[in-house]
Design an enzyme around this catalytic site. Structure first.
Site, PDB file in Angstrom:
ATOM      1  N   HIS A  61     -30.711  72.889 -69.937  1.00  0.00           N
ATOM      2  CA  HIS A  61     -30.633  71.747 -69.030  1.00  0.00           C
ATOM      3  C   HIS A  61     -31.895  70.895 -69.105  1.00  0.00           C
ATOM      4  O   HIS A  61     -32.902  71.323 -69.662  1.00  0.00           O
ATOM      5  CB  HIS A  61     -30.370  72.176 -67.584  1.00  0.00           C
ATOM      6  CG  HIS A  61     -31.472  72.973 -66.954  1.00  0.00           C
ATOM      7  ND1 HIS A  61     -31.674  74.307 -67.207  1.00  0.00           N
ATOM      8  CD2 HIS A  61     -32.444  72.614 -66.079  1.00  0.00           C
ATOM      9  CE1 HIS A  61     -32.709  74.751 -66.505  1.00  0.00           C
ATOM     10  NE2 HIS A  61     -33.211  73.731 -65.814  1.00  0.00           N
ATOM     11  N   HIS A  63     -34.439  68.522 -66.643  1.00  0.00           N
ATOM     12  CA  HIS A  63     -34.893  68.043 -65.331  1.00  0.00           C
ATOM     13  C   HIS A  63     -35.672  66.764 -65.577  1.00  0.00           C
ATOM     14  O   HIS A  63     -36.612  66.759 -66.362  1.00  0.00           O
ATOM     15  CB  HIS A  63     -35.886  69.025 -64.688  1.00  0.00           C
ATOM     16  CG  HIS A  63     -35.264  70.139 -63.950  1.00  0.00           C
ATOM     17  ND1 HIS A  63     -34.674  69.974 -62.733  1.00  0.00           N
ATOM     18  CD2 HIS A  63     -35.175  71.448 -64.246  1.00  0.00           C
ATOM     19  CE1 HIS A  63     -34.246  71.151 -62.312  1.00  0.00           C
ATOM     20  NE2 HIS A  63     -34.532  72.060 -63.211  1.00  0.00           N
ATOM     21  N   TYR A 126     -42.003  71.700 -58.678  1.00  0.00           N
ATOM     22  CA  TYR A 126     -40.920  72.581 -59.117  1.00  0.00           C
ATOM     23  C   TYR A 126     -40.658  72.402 -60.610  1.00  0.00           C
ATOM     24  O   TYR A 126     -40.545  73.382 -61.351  1.00  0.00           O
ATOM     25  CB  TYR A 126     -39.649  72.280 -58.320  1.00  0.00           C
ATOM     26  CG  TYR A 126     -38.415  72.948 -58.875  1.00  0.00           C
ATOM     27  CD1 TYR A 126     -38.218  74.309 -58.728  1.00  0.00           C
ATOM     28  CD2 TYR A 126     -37.467  72.218 -59.559  1.00  0.00           C
ATOM     29  CE1 TYR A 126     -37.097  74.924 -59.259  1.00  0.00           C
ATOM     30  CE2 TYR A 126     -36.345  72.814 -60.089  1.00  0.00           C
ATOM     31  CZ  TYR A 126     -36.162  74.168 -59.933  1.00  0.00           C
ATOM     32  OH  TYR A 126     -35.056  74.781 -60.458  1.00  0.00           O
TER      33      TYR A 126
END
Length: 133
Positions: A61, A63, A126
């Protein structure tokens, strides 16, 4: 990151946290593919005068935390990042077609969330912490 940006007709502080995955969530974003994906995403942002606050390409993925003027909808932003990056990555790495399908790289879905000043720092932290894992 906390500064107010300007265009000719607006002042804004809009941050989007966007996440998307390769088709079938295949772990294809590794090595040179991941490096090239990051380069492409940064080139897109630069060409559009968008600010990437944080970016992490994980094996399955992506981000992206980006500040974009209000004239662009979240759907337009995702379309630009996913469309350009898929085309360029599939041309450079034709072996990806075997893993994700002819002419496709990304799954059609994505996550997008907005972030204000306080949560912007949390999202950035994060994403940066994902690099350690």
């Amino acid at each position: 990151m906390d500064k107010v940006e300007s265009t000719r007709h607006s002042r804004y502080h809009i941050n989007y946290h966007i996440v998307w995955i390769p088709k079938y969530r295949r772990k294809v974003l590794v090595g040179h593919v991941a490096s090239r994906a990051e380069e492409i995403l940064r080139q897109i942002a630069k060409a559009m005068a968008w600010e990437i606050v944080a970016l992490e390409v994980m094996p399955d993925h992506v981000h992206l935390f980006v500040s974009v003027p209000p004239k662009f909808s979240p759907a337009d932003i995702v379309k630009r990042f996913k469309g350009v990056s898929a085309r360029q990555l599939l041309l450079k790495f034709p072996e990806l077609v075997k893993r994700t399908g002819q002419g496709t790289l990304w799954a059609p879905s994505y996550y997008v969330g907005t972030a204000g000043t306080v949560s912007a720092e949390i999202i950035k932290r994060y994403i940066e912490e994902c690099q350690d894992h």
